[in-house]
Design a protein around this motif. Structure first.
Motif, PDB file in Angstrom:
ATOM      1  N   TRP A  53       0.756  -1.151   0.049  1.00 65.14           N
ATOM      2  CA  TRP A  53       0.031  -0.042  -0.024  1.00 65.14           C
ATOM      3  C   TRP A  53       0.782   1.237  -0.066  1.00 65.14           C
ATOM      4  CZ3 TRP A  53      -5.386  -0.266   0.389  1.00 65.14           C
ATOM      5  CH2 TRP A  53      -5.934  -1.314   0.834  1.00 65.14           C
TER       6      TRP A  53
ATOM      7  N   GLU B 215      -0.242   5.596   0.531  1.00 64.09           N
ATOM      8  CA  GLU B 215      -1.267   6.691   0.797  1.00 64.09           C
ATOM      9  C   GLU B 215      -0.986   8.114   0.024  1.00 64.09           C
ATOM     10  OE1 GLU B 215      -1.831   7.126   5.042  1.00 64.09           O
ATOM     11  OE2 GLU B 215      -2.381   5.029   5.022  1.00 64.09           O
TER      12      GLU B 215
ATOM     13  N   SER C 117      -6.574  12.717  -0.038  1.00 67.32           N
ATOM     14  CA  SER C 117      -7.661  12.494  -0.887  1.00 67.32           C
ATOM     15  C   SER C 117      -7.778  13.585  -2.058  1.00 67.32           C
ATOM     16  CB  SER C 117      -9.143  12.494  -0.156  1.00 67.32           C
ATOM     17  OG  SER C 117      -9.186  13.561   0.444  1.00 67.32           O
TER      18      SER C 117
ATOM     19  N   HIS D 166     -17.819  -0.555   2.610  1.00 68.46           N
ATOM     20  CA  HIS D 166     -17.836  -0.045   4.027  1.00 68.46           C
ATOM     21  C   HIS D 166     -17.138  -1.083   4.878  1.00 68.46           C
ATOM     22  CE1 HIS D 166     -17.466   3.241   6.689  1.00 68.46           C
ATOM     23  NE2 HIS D 166     -17.841   2.575   7.598  1.00 68.46           N
TER      24      HIS D 166
ATOM     25  N   SER E 183     -15.022  -1.182   7.358  1.00 71.28           N
ATOM     26  CA  SER E 183     -14.824  -0.969   9.092  1.00 71.28           C
ATOM     27  C   SER E 183     -15.246   0.225   9.310  1.00 71.28           C
ATOM     28  CB  SER E 183     -13.206  -0.994   9.190  1.00 71.28           C
ATOM     29  OG  SER E 183     -12.536  -0.006   8.628  1.00 71.28           O
TER      30      SER E 183
ATOM     31  N   TYR F 112     -13.643   3.005   9.930  1.00 74.26           N
ATOM     32  CA  TYR F 112     -13.129   4.078   9.450  1.00 74.26           C
ATOM     33  C   TYR F 112     -12.711   4.120   8.023  1.00 74.26           C
ATOM     34  CZ  TYR F 112      -9.013   0.688  10.073  1.00 74.26           C
ATOM     35  OH  TYR F 112      -8.446  -0.460  10.169  1.00 74.26           O
ATOM     36  N   SER F 113     -13.097   2.862   7.148  1.00 73.60           N
ATOM     37  CA  SER F 113     -12.627   2.766   6.052  1.00 73.60           C
ATOM     38  C   SER F 113     -13.480   1.942   5.014  1.00 73.60           C
ATOM     39  CB  SER F 113     -11.219   2.147   5.964  1.00 73.60           C
ATOM     40  OG  SER F 113     -10.569   1.831   4.747  1.00 73.60           O
ATOM     41  N   SER F 114     -13.395   2.227   3.744  1.00 75.79           N
ATOM     42  CA  SER F 114     -13.956   1.734   2.636  1.00 75.79           C
ATOM     43  C   SER F 114     -13.211   1.111   1.750  1.00 75.79           C
ATOM     44  CB  SER F 114     -14.982   2.484   2.128  1.00 75.79           C
ATOM     45  OG  SER F 114     -16.040   3.185   3.025  1.00 75.79           O
ATOM     46  N   ARG F 115     -13.403  -0.021   1.068  1.00 77.56           N
ATOM     47  CA  ARG F 115     -12.379  -0.800   0.260  1.00 77.56           C
ATOM     48  C   ARG F 115     -13.165  -0.476  -1.249  1.00 77.56           C
ATOM     49  NH1 ARG F 115      -7.966  -3.256   3.129  1.00 77.56           N
ATOM     50  NH2 ARG F 115      -8.927  -3.138   5.301  1.00 77.56           N
TER      51      ARG F 115
ATOM     52  N   ALA G 207      -8.129   1.517  -0.806  1.00 71.40           N
ATOM     53  CA  ALA G 207      -9.345   2.091   0.435  1.00 71.40           C
ATOM     54  C   ALA G 207      -9.142   3.561   0.318  1.00 71.40           C
ATOM     55  CB  ALA G 207      -8.703   1.379   1.774  1.00 71.40           C
TER      56      ALA G 207
ATOM     57  N   ASP H  37     -10.242   6.031   3.038  1.00 65.54           N
ATOM     58  CA  ASP H  37     -10.566   6.276   4.564  1.00 65.54           C
ATOM     59  C   ASP H  37     -11.316   7.233   4.956  1.00 65.54           C
ATOM     60  OD1 ASP H  37      -8.940   3.953   4.862  1.00 65.54           O
ATOM     61  OD2 ASP H  37      -7.249   5.032   5.468  1.00 65.54           O
ATOM     62  N   ASP H  38     -11.967   7.192   6.083  1.00 66.36           N
ATOM     63  CA  ASP H  38     -12.972   8.638   6.465  1.00 66.36           C
ATOM     64  C   ASP H  38     -11.989   9.545   6.663  1.00 66.36           C
ATOM     65  OD1 ASP H  38     -15.222   6.718   6.355  1.00 66.36           O
ATOM     66  OD2 ASP H  38     -15.242   6.624   8.287  1.00 66.36           O
TER      67      ASP H  38
END
Length: 175
Positions: A89, A91, A94, A110, A112, A114-117, A129, A131-132
């Motif tokens: 990974w 980062e 955004s 969604h 978890s 805090y995160s969406s795949r 992912a 992330d929020d």
């Protein structure tokens, strides 16, 4: 300096050249400190965006700047997300990622609190992912060019979740 600030407005100025960026701190007419940061022209010419996309090409992206937190992960969620024992990974903020393909932004699950795949709804490719927190994490395998220095993993998360026979090693290339 911003065009609204004249030389007469400046009461204090400091310059810092860190070879890649120039920061200028000044005080304007309103006496509030202002900070302006910009890339040097040489760096701006060198920094081309990272690009990549899914298997079918419907989801494409451009990621501006240097990749952050390059790492591998063997957690159970990454394993189930990808079907692989380990994922690699990086980062980006955004706002540094633009979805450029005809499919627009990827679909998300969604996964978890805090995160969406992220994945392509057409071909099913895993992309990363979203992330929020304002972060988009992208899988290294979806990049068009995977040999950039800033993509080399520097750490491994959830090492104990991998099978004992599975070993992950990132080796910095020699030039």
């Amino acid at each position: 300096m911003p065009p609204t600030t004249t030389r007469a407005d400046i009461t204090r100025i400091a310059r810092m050249d860190a070879s890649n960026f120039v920061a200028v701190l000044y005080t304007g007419a309103d006496s509030k400190p202002q900070l302006e940061v910009s890339m040097t022209r040489a760096v701006a010419k060198r920094l081309k965006p990272h690009t990549g996309g899914c298997l079918c090409g419907a989801i494409r992206f451009e990621a501006q700047g240097t990749a952050g937190k390059p790492h591998t992960c063997s957690c159970k969620m990454c394993q189930r997300h990808s079907g692989a024992l380990t994922l690699a990974w990086v980062e980006f903020p955004s706002e540094a990622v633009t979805w450029t393909g005809p499919g627009g932004a990827p679909s998300v699950y969604h996964s978890s609190d805090y995160s969406s795949r992220a994945f392509c709804p057409a071909c099913g490719s895993s992309l990363g992912a979203i992330d929020d927190a304002p972060v988009v994490a992208l899988l290294l395998g979806v990049f068009d060019k995977t040999s950039a220095i800033d993509l080399i993993p520097k750490s491994h998360s959830y090492r104990t979740a991998r099978p004992k026979w599975w070993h992950v090693e990132a080796v910095k290339p020699t030039t």
